[in-house]
Design an enzyme around this catalytic site. Structure first.
Site, PDB file in Angstrom:
ATOM      1  N   CYS A 178      21.426 -12.069 -25.249  1.00 19.48           N
ATOM      2  CA  CYS A 178      20.893 -11.719 -26.563  1.00 19.48           C
ATOM      3  C   CYS A 178      22.136 -11.598 -27.695  1.00 19.48           C
ATOM      4  O   CYS A 178      22.684 -12.610 -28.015  1.00 19.48           O
ATOM      5  CB  CYS A 178      19.937 -10.624 -26.416  1.00 19.48           C
ATOM      6  N   GLU A 188      17.777 -10.539 -17.298  1.00 18.13           N
ATOM      7  CA  GLU A 188      17.592  -9.479 -16.283  1.00 18.13           C
ATOM      8  C   GLU A 188      16.469  -8.568 -16.030  1.00 18.13           C
ATOM      9  O   GLU A 188      16.290  -7.931 -15.116  1.00 18.13           O
ATOM     10  CB  GLU A 188      18.717  -8.223 -16.849  1.00 18.13           C
ATOM     11  N   HIS A 242      16.290 -12.212 -22.209  1.00 12.20           N
ATOM     12  CA  HIS A 242      16.768 -11.451 -21.425  1.00 12.20           C
ATOM     13  C   HIS A 242      16.396 -11.711 -19.789  1.00 12.20           C
ATOM     14  O   HIS A 242      15.463 -11.314 -19.415  1.00 12.20           O
ATOM     15  CB  HIS A 242      16.232  -9.869 -21.358  1.00 12.20           C
TER      16      HIS A 242
HETATM   17  N1  GLN Z   1      20.304  -7.472 -32.576  1.00 11.68           N
HETATM   18  C1  GLN Z   1      20.065  -8.907 -32.070  1.00 11.68           C
HETATM   19  C2  GLN Z   1      18.681  -9.602 -32.801  1.00 11.68           C
HETATM   20  O1  GLN Z   1      17.760  -8.621 -33.067  1.00 11.68           O
HETATM   21  C3  GLN Z   1      20.021  -8.872 -30.532  1.00 11.68           C
HETATM   22  C4  GLN Z   1      19.025  -8.267 -29.727  1.00 11.68           C
HETATM   23  C5  GLN Z   1      19.264  -7.961 -28.238  1.00 11.68           C
HETATM   24  O2  GLN Z   1      20.516  -8.120 -28.045  1.00 11.68           O
HETATM   25  N2  GLN Z   1      18.331  -7.456 -27.504  1.00 11.68           N
HETATM   26  O3  GLN Z   1      18.486 -10.696 -32.426  1.00 11.68           O
END
Ligand code: GLN
Length: 542
Positions: A386, A514, A512
């Site tokens: 992310c 994970e 994600h």
């Molecule tokens: N802050 C970033 C976004 O909103 C990444 C979010 C995250 O790592 N879950 O896109």
């Protein structure tokens, strides 16, 4: 006023102190029942006023776990999924905030027909409706409900009251109450002490519930005499006093609970058949976990590294992937704020791989970018999740494409080169709760890519939680310079995965992974990352 329930219900409460591991006990019991062919789901009721933990700082509540259907939930749901290998949903996590929100919405709609709306019966009715919601779909034989917090807390009273009412309504053999407590060891006296447990059980009785089973967390074995005392004072059968010794790994707990016959007691009380559990897969996982033939050390860079629960699912994914590779994965948590261009080499030199964690906001971003530059240039395996993926795109844009001032508009709204930008449909969003791009989305993989190889298929579905995205205006340039967009959302065209071709393993995912790694299904990207870190380590050997 009973009803004929479609499922059997187990309620797990906790006393004496928080953090005793109700989630792990619930998940372990769920596993032991599932291993007997029963269909089980576990749900968590949290007594705080937030509608969900999505807006909570990780310092407050650890990781926010996201389900396929896009709910932002408590991290215990992660344990439920990792143990049971079945997905949870919005309905598996309910807070006081949600209960009140539902009741107040009904009140505003006029559903209560002029009645005074009260904690009892309206709030407790709404709690019970939610207790029974999953069970009444007919999909489950057993529903385990974990009640967050401790017995005696003011805020959990309506939940405990609803459990009391639920017992009455469910009738005999459909309800089991399990109470988890602590048996502390007093160094000075050289003794295990039962008094806090006695008080906790008494408190629960005062609130209307006589527990059926007592699960006692302890650092030492519980002698028979002590078990007898607990049974007598807490009004439970001797074989319902279950010892829960501190375990080396959470994955030992189902086996330990198996030895203590927790599931047998539950099955007896619920009048369910007592077959032998099939725990072969679980045991073979434990065998691999405990007998590694190799070892690697990976660095995880994030901004909440002093708080292990903030990246719970990442830590557990490494456990699963390590076992799959018969390799012990040592994880060193590095604070992104301590990393700079000047010290990245020194801090990262000894590691066999780098994972840059998800996150929000400006703090630590430049440290993450410095770390990524180092591993890209030195061909150390890299996995960005992310925000970690977004930082990889920024780093590559700045240092390979030479786009000065390349940034994410999350950090710099006026960036010269907004290589990561707010998603179109986020531009009109003003409220924070539940408004990110959340939950499972489909993704098509590029044939022959590293991720295609890792997954062994071309179509995947993974869970998201973000507002910003790879800016497709820069895709051509980035691809030309060697950063491949290897995963694309088929509907929106959003880039979900990037990878470098001229690198042994450099992968960033907007989603994600994970959140989908389980004991029986270790995530292919983690498995592959560990494998490449292992291969990298071997190249370093003399
Ligand atoms: N802050 C970033 C976004 O909103 C990444 C979010 C995250 O790592 N879950 O896109």
């Amino acid at each position: 006023m009973g009803f004929t329930p479609s499922a059997k219900y187990i309620f797990v409460t906790g006393g004496v102190t928080s953090s005793l591991g109700k989630g792990i006990i619930s998940a372990s019991l769920g596993k032991l029942l599932q291993a007997r062919g029963l269909s089980v789901t576990i749900q968590k009721f949290d007594p705080y006023i937030n509608i969900d933990p999505g807006t909570l700082n990780p310092y407050e509540h650890g990781e926010c776990y996201v389900t396929d259907d896009g709910a932002e939930t408590d991290l215990d749901l992660g344990h439920y999924e990792r143990f049971l290998n079945t997905p949870t949903s919005q309905d598996n996590n309910v807070t006081t905030g949600r209960i009140y929100h539902n009741v107040i919405t009904k009140e505003r709609r006029g559903d209560y027909l002029g009645k005074t709306v009260q904690v009892i019966p309206h709030i407790t009715d709404e709690i019970k409706r939610n207790f029974f919601k999953l069970g009444e779909t007919g999909q489950y034989d057993v529903v385990i409900t974990e009640i967050g917090g401790c017995v005696g807390d003011i805020e959990s009273l309506p939940f405990i009251e609803a459990v009391r009412q639920a017992k009455l309504e469910l009738g005999p053999h459909n309800f089991v109450s399990i109470h988890l407590t602590l048996i502390p060891y007093l160094e000075a006296a050289g003794e295990l002490k039962t008094k806090p447990t006695q008080h906790s059980v008494k408190q629960l009785q005062e609130e209307g519930i006589q527990t059926d089973i007592l699960v006692c967390r302890s650092s030492y074995p519980l002698p028979l005499e002590l078990r007898k005392k607990l049974a007598l004072f807490c009004n439970v059968q001797l074989n319902s006093v279950i010892e829960a010794r501190d375990a080396k790994t959470i994955y030992d707990v189902p086996i330990l609970m198996g030895k203590e016959k927790l599931a047998e007691r539950v099955l007896t009380l619920l009048k369910l058949p007592k077959s032998q559990p099939d725990m072969e897969d679980w045991k073979s996982f434990l065998g691999r976990l405990k007998n590694p033939t190799e070892e690697i050390t990976v660095a995880v860079v994030g901004k909440y590294v002093e708080l292990p629960d903030a990246y719970k699912s990442i830590a557990e994914s490494f456990v699963h992937a390590g076992a799959a590779n018969e390799c012990k994965v040592q994880v060193k948590w590095l604070s992104s704020e301590t990393l700079t261009d000047d010290n990245a080499r020194k801090l990262l030199k000894g590691f066999d791989g780098l994972l840059v964690a998800p996150g929000f906001g400006e703090r630590g971003i430049e440290g993450k970018i410095s770390a990524i530059q180092y591993v890209r240039e030195h061909k150390v395996p890299f996995f960005g999740i992310c925000l970690g993926m977004q930082c990889a795109v920024i780093e590559f844009s700045r240092h390979v494409l030479k786009l000065k001032g390349a940034a994410s508009t999350e950090i710099d709204t006026k960036a010269n080169h907004p290589v990561i930008d707010l998603m179109e449909d986020q531009k009109t969003v003003t409220t924070k709760g539940g408004t990110m791009r959340l939950g499972a989305y489909a993704c098509d993989l590029k044939k022959g890519s590293k991720v295609h190889q890792a997954y062994g298929k071309l179509h995947i579905s993974e869970r998201h939680r973000h507002r910003y995205e790879f800016n497709n205006d820069y895709k051509k340039q980035l691809e030309k310079a060697g950063m491949m967009a290897s995963g694309i959302n088929p509907k929106s065209g959003l880039v979900e995965i990037i990878e470098l071709q001229d690198h042994p393993w450099f992968v960033g995912t907007q989603f994600h992974p994970e959140l989908k790694s389980t004991v029986l299904n270790p995530h292919p990207l983690f498995v592959n990352f560990v494998k490449s870190a292992l291969a990298y380590k071997k190249t370093k050997r003399p």
